[in-house]
Design a protein around this motif. Structure first.
Motif, mmCIF file in Angstrom:
data_model
loop_
_atom_site.group_PDB
_atom_site.id
_atom_site.type_symbol
_atom_site.label_atom_id
_atom_site.label_comp_id
_atom_site.label_asym_id
_atom_site.label_seq_id
_atom_site.Cartn_x
_atom_site.Cartn_y
_atom_site.Cartn_z
ATOM 1 N N THR A 1 -2.215 -9.025 -13.336
ATOM 2 C CA THR A 1 -3.266 -8.974 -13.285
ATOM 3 C C THR A 1 -3.382 -9.786 -11.253
ATOM 4 N N VAL A 2 -4.059 -9.155 -10.883
ATOM 5 C CA VAL A 2 -4.304 -8.875 -9.398
ATOM 6 C C VAL A 2 -5.152 -10.120 -8.451
ATOM 7 N N ILE A 3 -5.346 -10.892 -7.393
ATOM 8 C CA ILE A 3 -5.385 -11.861 -7.455
ATOM 9 C C ILE A 3 -5.836 -11.451 -5.989
ATOM 10 N N TRP B 1 1.154 -1.240 0.194
ATOM 11 C CA TRP B 1 -0.118 0.431 -0.157
ATOM 12 C C TRP B 1 1.449 0.715 0.236
ATOM 13 N N ASN B 2 0.867 2.149 -0.979
ATOM 14 C CA ASN B 2 1.881 3.072 -0.560
ATOM 15 C C ASN B 2 0.928 4.547 -0.672
ATOM 16 N N GLN B 3 0.881 5.168 0.848
ATOM 17 C CA GLN B 3 -0.198 5.829 1.162
ATOM 18 C C GLN B 3 -0.294 7.199 -0.652
ATOM 19 N N GLU B 4 1.024 8.145 -0.358
ATOM 20 C CA GLU B 4 0.884 9.451 -0.961
ATOM 21 C C GLU B 4 0.437 8.421 -2.282
ATOM 22 N N LEU B 5 0.025 7.519 -2.841
ATOM 23 C CA LEU B 5 0.013 7.322 -4.165
ATOM 24 C C LEU B 5 -2.064 7.148 -4.070
ATOM 25 N N GLN B 6 -2.247 6.132 -2.718
ATOM 26 C CA GLN B 6 -3.714 6.266 -2.727
ATOM 27 C C GLN B 6 -3.411 4.587 -3.570
ATOM 28 N N ALA B 7 -2.526 3.874 -3.945
ATOM 29 C CA ALA B 7 -2.589 2.327 -4.898
ATOM 30 C C ALA B 7 -1.908 1.266 -3.788
ATOM 31 N N TYR B 8 -2.590 0.049 -4.659
ATOM 32 C CA TYR B 8 -1.488 -0.735 -4.102
ATOM 33 C C TYR B 8 -1.007 -0.677 -5.035
ATOM 34 N N THR B 9 0.653 -0.973 -5.345
ATOM 35 C CA THR B 9 1.978 -1.406 -5.707
ATOM 36 C C THR B 9 2.016 -2.481 -5.412
ATOM 37 N N TYR B 10 2.963 -2.605 -7.284
ATOM 38 C CA TYR B 10 4.021 -3.780 -7.099
ATOM 39 C C TYR B 10 5.107 -3.310 -8.466
ATOM 40 N N CYS C 1 7.778 -2.723 -11.065
ATOM 41 C CA CYS C 1 7.570 -3.300 -12.939
ATOM 42 C C CYS C 1 9.430 -3.597 -13.234
ATOM 43 N N PRO C 2 9.070 -3.937 -14.046
ATOM 44 C CA PRO C 2 10.796 -4.434 -14.615
ATOM 45 C C PRO C 2 11.208 -2.960 -15.238
ATOM 46 N N CYS C 3 10.453 -2.298 -15.779
ATOM 47 C CA CYS C 3 11.402 -1.144 -16.076
ATOM 48 C C CYS C 3 11.054 0.245 -15.071
ATOM 49 N N GLY C 4 11.064 -0.580 -14.170
ATOM 50 C CA GLY C 4 11.437 0.808 -12.923
ATOM 51 C C GLY C 4 10.364 1.916 -11.740
ATOM 52 N N ASP C 5 9.425 1.247 -12.495
ATOM 53 C CA ASP C 5 8.497 1.988 -12.527
ATOM 54 C C ASP C 5 7.430 1.299 -11.360
ATOM 55 N N LEU C 6 6.343 1.169 -10.915
ATOM 56 C CA LEU C 6 4.995 0.248 -10.188
ATOM 57 C C LEU C 6 4.424 0.314 -11.235
ATOM 58 N N PHE C 7 3.838 -0.859 -11.463
ATOM 59 C CA PHE C 7 2.430 -0.856 -10.964
ATOM 60 C C PHE C 7 1.211 -0.927 -10.637
ATOM 61 N N GLN C 8 0.080 0.432 -10.132
ATOM 62 C CA GLN C 8 -0.501 0.717 -8.853
ATOM 63 C C GLN C 8 -1.735 -0.138 -9.574
ATOM 64 N N ILE C 9 -2.817 0.127 -8.955
ATOM 65 C CA ILE C 9 -4.286 0.369 -8.940
ATOM 66 C C ILE C 9 -5.173 0.393 -7.941
ATOM 67 N N THR C 10 -5.545 1.172 -7.655
ATOM 68 C CA THR C 10 -6.134 2.189 -6.065
ATOM 69 C C THR C 10 -8.325 1.033 -5.838
ATOM 70 N N LYS C 11 -7.951 1.275 -4.136
ATOM 71 C CA LYS C 11 -9.151 0.744 -3.491
ATOM 72 C C LYS C 11 -10.475 0.634 -4.408
ATOM 73 N N GLU C 12 -10.340 2.337 -4.942
ATOM 74 C CA GLU C 12 -11.617 2.334 -5.675
ATOM 75 C C GLU C 12 -11.734 1.475 -6.749
ATOM 76 N N ASP C 13 -10.987 0.786 -7.196
ATOM 77 C CA ASP C 13 -10.949 -0.281 -8.669
ATOM 78 C C ASP C 13 -11.030 -1.284 -7.935
ATOM 79 N N LEU C 14 -10.526 -1.582 -7.010
ATOM 80 C CA LEU C 14 -10.190 -3.337 -7.236
ATOM 81 C C LEU C 14 -11.714 -3.378 -5.955
ATOM 82 N N LYS C 15 -12.413 -2.015 -5.612
ATOM 83 C CA LYS C 15 -14.213 -1.883 -5.128
ATOM 84 C C LYS C 15 -15.225 -2.609 -6.175
ATOM 85 N N LEU C 16 -14.429 -1.780 -7.509
ATOM 86 C CA LEU C 16 -15.283 -1.860 -8.612
ATOM 87 C C LEU C 16 -15.174 -3.443 -9.435
ATOM 88 N N GLY C 17 -14.370 -4.333 -8.990
ATOM 89 C CA GLY C 17 -13.829 -5.517 -10.076
ATOM 90 C C GLY C 17 -12.876 -5.517 -10.663
#
Length: 81
Positions: free
Chosen positions: A54-56, A13-22, A24-40
């Motif tokens: 793909t987030v499981i 969980w990244n508080q600054e981005l307000q998103a879950y992160t992981y 990425c091979p490019c050096g940045d971060l994959f991102q998905i928000t709680k709101e996105d997850l609530k929407l499926g």
């Protein structure tokens, strides 16, 4: 096709981005928000390249947060004779 399948527990969980992160091979971060997850939504995208993962996760864990917030247990006083 998704770069990888990642469990939500393996993301941070990244508080600054307000998103879950992981990472990425490019050096940045994959991102998905709680709101996105609530929407499926199950796709976390990298803002710097075309990769995505793909987030499981269990959607019910996120729906519960918004509809039934966990209440602290009520303490009752106990009289000792």
């Amino acid at each position: 096709m998704s770069y990888d399948d990642v469990e939500i527990e393996d993301m941070e969980w990244n508080q600054e981005l307000q998103a879950y992160t992981y990472p990425c091979p490019c050096g940045d971060l994959f991102q998905i928000t709680k709101e996105d997850l609530k929407l499926g939504e199950e796709i976390a995208r990298c803002p710097s390249c075309s990769l995505y993962i793909t987030v499981i996760y269990n959607i019910e864990d996120f729906l519960q947060d918004s509809h039934n917030p966990i209440q602290p247990s009520k303490q009752q006083s106990l009289s000792v004779a």
